[in-house]
Enzyme design. Structure first.
Site, PDB file in Angstrom:
ATOM      1  N   ARG A   7      37.159  44.353  40.975  1.00  0.00           N
ATOM      2  CA  ARG A   7      37.530  44.940  39.686  1.00  0.00           C
ATOM      3  C   ARG A   7      36.377  44.979  38.671  1.00  0.00           C
ATOM      4  O   ARG A   7      36.391  44.289  37.656  1.00  0.00           O
ATOM      5  CB  ARG A   7      38.740  44.204  39.112  1.00  0.00           C
ATOM      6  CG  ARG A   7      39.926  44.310  40.041  1.00  0.00           C
ATOM      7  CD  ARG A   7      41.144  43.638  39.510  1.00  0.00           C
ATOM      8  NE  ARG A   7      41.973  44.528  38.729  1.00  0.00           N
ATOM      9  CZ  ARG A   7      43.166  44.179  38.256  1.00  0.00           C
ATOM     10  NH1 ARG A   7      43.643  42.989  38.487  1.00  0.00           N
ATOM     11  NH2 ARG A   7      43.880  45.026  37.564  1.00  0.00           N
ATOM     12  N   MET A  51      33.711  46.668  35.752  1.00  0.00           N
ATOM     13  CA  MET A  51      33.944  47.292  34.439  1.00  0.00           C
ATOM     14  C   MET A  51      33.015  48.489  34.235  1.00  0.00           C
ATOM     15  O   MET A  51      32.912  49.009  33.123  1.00  0.00           O
ATOM     16  CB  MET A  51      33.622  46.273  33.328  1.00  0.00           C
ATOM     17  CG  MET A  51      34.565  45.128  33.183  1.00  0.00           C
ATOM     18  SD  MET A  51      36.021  45.581  32.241  1.00  0.00           S
ATOM     19  CE  MET A  51      35.348  45.786  30.593  1.00  0.00           C
ATOM     20  N   ASP A  52      32.304  48.903  35.304  1.00  0.00           N
ATOM     21  CA  ASP A  52      31.255  49.908  35.115  1.00  0.00           C
ATOM     22  C   ASP A  52      31.772  51.194  34.461  1.00  0.00           C
ATOM     23  O   ASP A  52      31.093  51.798  33.633  1.00  0.00           O
ATOM     24  CB  ASP A  52      30.567  50.208  36.461  1.00  0.00           C
ATOM     25  CG  ASP A  52      31.539  50.644  37.541  1.00  0.00           C
ATOM     26  OD1 ASP A  52      32.651  50.059  37.608  1.00  0.00           O
ATOM     27  OD2 ASP A  52      31.222  51.553  38.319  1.00  0.00           O
ATOM     28  N   LEU A  53      32.993  51.609  34.798  1.00  0.00           N
ATOM     29  CA  LEU A  53      33.494  52.872  34.249  1.00  0.00           C
ATOM     30  C   LEU A  53      33.863  52.744  32.770  1.00  0.00           C
ATOM     31  O   LEU A  53      33.691  53.679  31.997  1.00  0.00           O
ATOM     32  CB  LEU A  53      34.696  53.371  35.056  1.00  0.00           C
ATOM     33  CG  LEU A  53      34.395  53.621  36.536  1.00  0.00           C
ATOM     34  CD1 LEU A  53      35.659  53.987  37.289  1.00  0.00           C
ATOM     35  CD2 LEU A  53      33.348  54.717  36.688  1.00  0.00           C
ATOM     36  N   LYS A  58      55.086  45.861  31.069  1.00  0.00           N
ATOM     37  CA  LYS A  58      53.919  44.991  30.841  1.00  0.00           C
ATOM     38  C   LYS A  58      52.655  45.831  30.643  1.00  0.00           C
ATOM     39  O   LYS A  58      51.898  45.623  29.707  1.00  0.00           O
ATOM     40  CB  LYS A  58      53.736  44.060  32.049  1.00  0.00           C
ATOM     41  CG  LYS A  58      52.411  43.333  32.062  1.00  0.00           C
ATOM     42  CD  LYS A  58      52.282  42.410  33.252  1.00  0.00           C
ATOM     43  CE  LYS A  58      51.642  43.014  34.468  1.00  0.00           C
ATOM     44  NZ  LYS A  58      50.199  43.270  34.352  1.00  0.00           N
ATOM     45  N   ASN A  59      52.426  46.785  31.546  1.00  0.00           N
ATOM     46  CA  ASN A  59      51.167  47.524  31.501  1.00  0.00           C
ATOM     47  C   ASN A  59      51.118  48.548  30.372  1.00  0.00           C
ATOM     48  O   ASN A  59      50.088  49.177  30.150  1.00  0.00           O
ATOM     49  CB  ASN A  59      50.902  48.209  32.851  1.00  0.00           C
ATOM     50  CG  ASN A  59      50.506  47.194  33.904  1.00  0.00           C
ATOM     51  OD1 ASN A  59      50.331  46.015  33.614  1.00  0.00           O
ATOM     52  ND2 ASN A  59      50.368  47.650  35.149  1.00  0.00           N
ATOM     53  N   ARG A 112      53.873  36.132  35.033  1.00  0.00           N
ATOM     54  CA  ARG A 112      52.945  37.013  34.310  1.00  0.00           C
ATOM     55  C   ARG A 112      53.564  38.384  34.096  1.00  0.00           C
ATOM     56  O   ARG A 112      53.230  39.065  33.126  1.00  0.00           O
ATOM     57  CB  ARG A 112      51.650  37.193  35.129  1.00  0.00           C
ATOM     58  CG  ARG A 112      50.707  36.015  35.071  1.00  0.00           C
ATOM     59  CD  ARG A 112      49.389  36.413  35.713  1.00  0.00           C
ATOM     60  NE  ARG A 112      49.075  37.777  35.350  1.00  0.00           N
ATOM     61  CZ  ARG A 112      48.635  38.726  36.181  1.00  0.00           C
ATOM     62  NH1 ARG A 112      48.388  38.438  37.437  1.00  0.00           N
ATOM     63  NH2 ARG A 112      48.394  39.936  35.765  1.00  0.00           N
ATOM     64  N   ARG A 128      42.943  39.392  33.150  1.00  0.00           N
ATOM     65  CA  ARG A 128      41.940  40.438  33.213  1.00  0.00           C
ATOM     66  C   ARG A 128      42.140  41.500  32.137  1.00  0.00           C
ATOM     67  O   ARG A 128      41.184  42.058  31.590  1.00  0.00           O
ATOM     68  CB  ARG A 128      41.981  41.090  34.601  1.00  0.00           C
ATOM     69  CG  ARG A 128      40.704  41.771  34.924  1.00  0.00           C
ATOM     70  CD  ARG A 128      40.805  42.639  36.112  1.00  0.00           C
ATOM     71  NE  ARG A 128      40.249  43.926  35.770  1.00  0.00           N
ATOM     72  CZ  ARG A 128      38.972  44.207  35.803  1.00  0.00           C
ATOM     73  NH1 ARG A 128      38.106  43.316  36.187  1.00  0.00           N
ATOM     74  NH2 ARG A 128      38.543  45.404  35.452  1.00  0.00           N
ATOM     75  N   ASP A 151      50.786  48.618  42.805  1.00  0.00           N
ATOM     76  CA  ASP A 151      51.572  47.472  42.320  1.00  0.00           C
ATOM     77  C   ASP A 151      52.917  47.345  43.027  1.00  0.00           C
ATOM     78  O   ASP A 151      53.644  46.372  42.799  1.00  0.00           O
ATOM     79  CB  ASP A 151      51.786  47.578  40.799  1.00  0.00           C
ATOM     80  CG  ASP A 151      50.524  47.219  40.026  1.00  0.00           C
ATOM     81  OD1 ASP A 151      49.558  46.748  40.642  1.00  0.00           O
ATOM     82  OD2 ASP A 151      50.509  47.419  38.791  1.00  0.00           O
ATOM     83  N   CYS A 165      38.979  39.112  40.795  1.00  0.00           N
ATOM     84  CA  CYS A 165      40.260  38.434  40.702  1.00  0.00           C
ATOM     85  C   CYS A 165      40.861  38.397  42.095  1.00  0.00           C
ATOM     86  O   CYS A 165      40.233  38.841  43.054  1.00  0.00           O
ATOM     87  CB  CYS A 165      41.183  39.135  39.714  1.00  0.00           C
ATOM     88  SG  CYS A 165      41.767  40.702  40.318  1.00  0.00           S
TER      89      CYS A 165
HETATM   90  C1  UD1 Z   1      45.772  48.642  35.993  1.00  0.00           C
HETATM   91  C2  UD1 Z   1      47.038  47.827  35.969  1.00  0.00           C
HETATM   92  C3  UD1 Z   1      47.292  47.176  37.315  1.00  0.00           C
HETATM   93  C4  UD1 Z   1      47.276  48.226  38.416  1.00  0.00           C
HETATM   94  C5  UD1 Z   1      46.014  49.088  38.345  1.00  0.00           C
HETATM   95  C6  UD1 Z   1      46.036  50.253  39.306  1.00  0.00           C
HETATM   96  C7  UD1 Z   1      47.180  47.112  33.669  1.00  0.00           C
HETATM   97  C8  UD1 Z   1      47.103  45.998  32.688  1.00  0.00           C
HETATM   98  N1  UD1 Z   1      46.921  46.810  34.943  1.00  0.00           N
HETATM   99  O1  UD1 Z   1      44.698  47.749  36.256  1.00  0.00           O
HETATM  100  O2  UD1 Z   1      48.568  46.538  37.277  1.00  0.00           O
HETATM  101  O3  UD1 Z   1      47.316  47.582  39.661  1.00  0.00           O
HETATM  102  O4  UD1 Z   1      45.880  49.632  37.024  1.00  0.00           O
HETATM  103  O5  UD1 Z   1      47.142  51.043  39.107  1.00  0.00           O
HETATM  104  O6  UD1 Z   1      47.507  48.237  33.327  1.00  0.00           O
HETATM  105  N2  UD1 Z   1      37.279  50.422  38.988  1.00  0.00           N
HETATM  106  C9  UD1 Z   1      35.908  50.553  39.058  1.00  0.00           C
HETATM  107  N3  UD1 Z   1      35.192  50.458  37.914  1.00  0.00           N
HETATM  108  C10 UD1 Z   1      35.777  50.251  36.698  1.00  0.00           C
HETATM  109  C11 UD1 Z   1      37.181  50.129  36.633  1.00  0.00           C
HETATM  110  C12 UD1 Z   1      37.911  50.223  37.794  1.00  0.00           C
HETATM  111  O7  UD1 Z   1      35.353  50.740  40.145  1.00  0.00           O
HETATM  112  O8  UD1 Z   1      35.074  50.184  35.687  1.00  0.00           O
HETATM  113  C13 UD1 Z   1      38.072  50.528  40.229  1.00  0.00           C
HETATM  114  C14 UD1 Z   1      38.820  49.208  40.529  1.00  0.00           C
HETATM  115  O9  UD1 Z   1      37.997  48.292  41.214  1.00  0.00           O
HETATM  116  C15 UD1 Z   1      39.945  49.726  41.383  1.00  0.00           C
HETATM  117  C16 UD1 Z   1      40.254  51.102  40.783  1.00  0.00           C
HETATM  118  O10 UD1 Z   1      39.113  51.457  40.032  1.00  0.00           O
HETATM  119  O11 UD1 Z   1      39.510  49.901  42.702  1.00  0.00           O
HETATM  120  C17 UD1 Z   1      41.472  51.146  39.888  1.00  0.00           C
HETATM  121  O12 UD1 Z   1      41.399  50.141  38.923  1.00  0.00           O
HETATM  122  P1  UD1 Z   1      41.979  50.353  37.462  1.00  0.00           P
HETATM  123  O13 UD1 Z   1      42.814  51.583  37.428  1.00  0.00           O
HETATM  124  O14 UD1 Z   1      40.887  50.234  36.484  1.00  0.00           O
HETATM  125  O15 UD1 Z   1      42.932  49.076  37.317  1.00  0.00           O
HETATM  126  P2  UD1 Z   1      43.192  48.235  36.011  1.00  0.00           P
HETATM  127  O16 UD1 Z   1      43.161  49.104  34.808  1.00  0.00           O
HETATM  128  O17 UD1 Z   1      42.343  47.016  36.034  1.00  0.00           O
END
Ligand code: UD1
Length: 417
Positions: free
Chosen positions: A121, A123-125, A22-23, A396, A92, A304, A116
């Protein structure tokens, strides 16, 4: 409101096949927006999230068709339309169109994804990355708008190795002018698969799978054909199914390197795991030991798989500590496991799991995808009948889960109400 019914206690035995990841498929579908023409993706699992991503691509002007496990995406007529809150709320991972639309059209407007069930979660990064590539970003009225002429390659240091941010930055940078280097990039295998797809389409990306990824911008991409990697989290879930039911399962279509963090922990917990080529054989030995788990970015133990391991350790003698380092609110399965007789205390990011002899069937609710998987596993092992409400969360990310487990001897079915 469907429900999954499990009459627990059967040992699962036999051979099971893992579906495509999926991912991996979600970002690859997003990346197809960068490749005008007919893209063909093989081994695509039949999942709710894939349906949502497909309808998002269609909304953007792509035509998407499925034939069994093959999805064909024609992205010739795509345009950069606003992605509404309704579409972002459904999944998401819809945010994975941010990088590709910006890269191809120089403009994108998506609704803020918000929090969620498992955490805030942000999006800042993602935004920090695309800002470094020259995009101007406005966050207003619940929308993120990013605009640029042609993006320009840059050096980006991620504060944490976010999977989605790494993927979005790669997808934005493939058509940028010059070179982009991402430091502290996420190293997940799904990012390697995205690199493979994009390089087949004419991109020039190196380093995925390590923490430094280099992307040399190219003028354009062309459509391509790609087979998605197997789902390591699905494989891990089946490994726990073997362990928790005192079963014996051979899991096929696995990239063994991808599941090593889970194999190491299961072995530590007393489970017999053997790997050969693309197969893993998991057998309960009759002995189980309490262990400690800390979730970490790959190649650490995956968040996960945390809920599924919580279910296993809830019926493992001794006290196990589970520390969730990735998401701040990922213990929603715990109150449900309590209903089944588990003894677990959550203090901040740590769950203290005191193994009980047996769980007992109860009516429980799947609050999110992996919490739902944990409840299925708990139900398989529990005495009596477990009823899982809201199974749509499980759909999902798992293809035909009930059918796969029925074939291994589980008494599991879905009641359609
Ligand atoms: C992806 C996976 C999800 C998995 C997660 C962590 C997909 C579709 N989903 O989610 O199944 O659980 O990786 O392995 O691939 N963060 C920030 N700022 C940002 C982005 C992330 O602070 O802009 C933080 C998040 O809150 C979290 C951490 O970084 O604490 C990791 O999140 P991230 O790796 O981005 O997860 P996703 O890509 O959303």
């Amino acid at each position: 409101m469907d429900r999954i019914i499990i009459n627990g206690g059967n040992r699962l035995k036999g051979v099971i096949n893992v579906s495509g990841a999926k991912n991996a498929v979600l970002p690859i579908l997003g990346a197809s927006l960068l490749c005008p023409g007919i893209n063909v993706i093989y081994d695509v699992p039949s999942l709710k999230d894939v349906e949502v991503m497909s309808s998002l691509l269609e909304y953007l002007g792509a035509s998407v068709s499925r034939n069994g496990k093959i999805i064909t995406v024609d992205t010739s007529n795509v345009e950069a339309r606003d992605v509404s809150e309704e579409l972002m709320r459904r999944m998401r991972a819809s945010n994975l169109v941010l990088g590709p639309l910006l890269g191809r059209f120089g403009k994108v407007r998506i609704s803020q994804p918000g929090g969620c069930n498992i955490g805030s979660r942000p999006m800042d990064l993602h935004l920090k990355g695309i800002r470094a590539l020259g995009a101007s970003i406005k966050e207003q009225w619940g929308y993120i708008t990013a605009e640029a002429g042609r993006l320009v390659g840059s050096e980006i240091h991620l504060d944490v190795p976010s999977v989605g941010a790494t993927e979005n930055i790669i997808m934005a940078a493939v058509l940028a002018k010059g070179e982009t280097i991402i430091y502290n990039a996420a190293r997940e295998p799904e990012i390697v698969d995205l690199q493979t797809f994009l390089n087949k389409a004419g991109a020039c990306i190196k380093g995925a799978g390590t923490s430094v990824i280099r992307i040399k911008g190219v003028g354009s991409l062309h459509p391509c054909k790609h087979r998605v990697i197997p789902d390591r989290i699905e494989a891990g879930t089946h490994m726990v199914a073997a362990a928790i039911t005192n079963g014996d399962i051979t899991i096929q279509n696995v990239i063994t390197e991808h599941i090593e963090p889970m194999v190491a922990k299961l072995r530590e917990a007393g489970i017999d795991v053997e790997m050969e080529n693309n197969t893993v054989h998991v057998r309960a030995t009759g002995k189980r030991y309490a262990i400690d788990i800390r979730t970490m970015p790959y190649p650490g133990f995956p968040t996960d798989m945390q809920p599924q391991m919580t279910a296993l350790l809830s019926v493992t003698p001794g006290t196990s500590l589970i520390t969730e380092n990735i998401f701040e609110n990922r213990f929603k399965h715990v109150p449900e496991l309590h209903r089944m007789g588990a003894d677990i205390k959550v203090e901040s990011r740590t769950a203290v799991v005191c193994g009980v002899k047996k769980l007992s069937g109860a009516t429980v609710r799947a609050t999110d995808l992996r919490a739902g998987a944990a409840l299925v596993l708990a139900g398989l092992a529990a005495e009596g009948t477990t009823v899982i409400e809201c199974p749509e969360h499980i759909d999902r990310g798992y293809e035909n889960l009930e059918e796969k487990y029925r074939q291994l001897g589980a008494d599991i079915y879905r009641e359609r109400v």
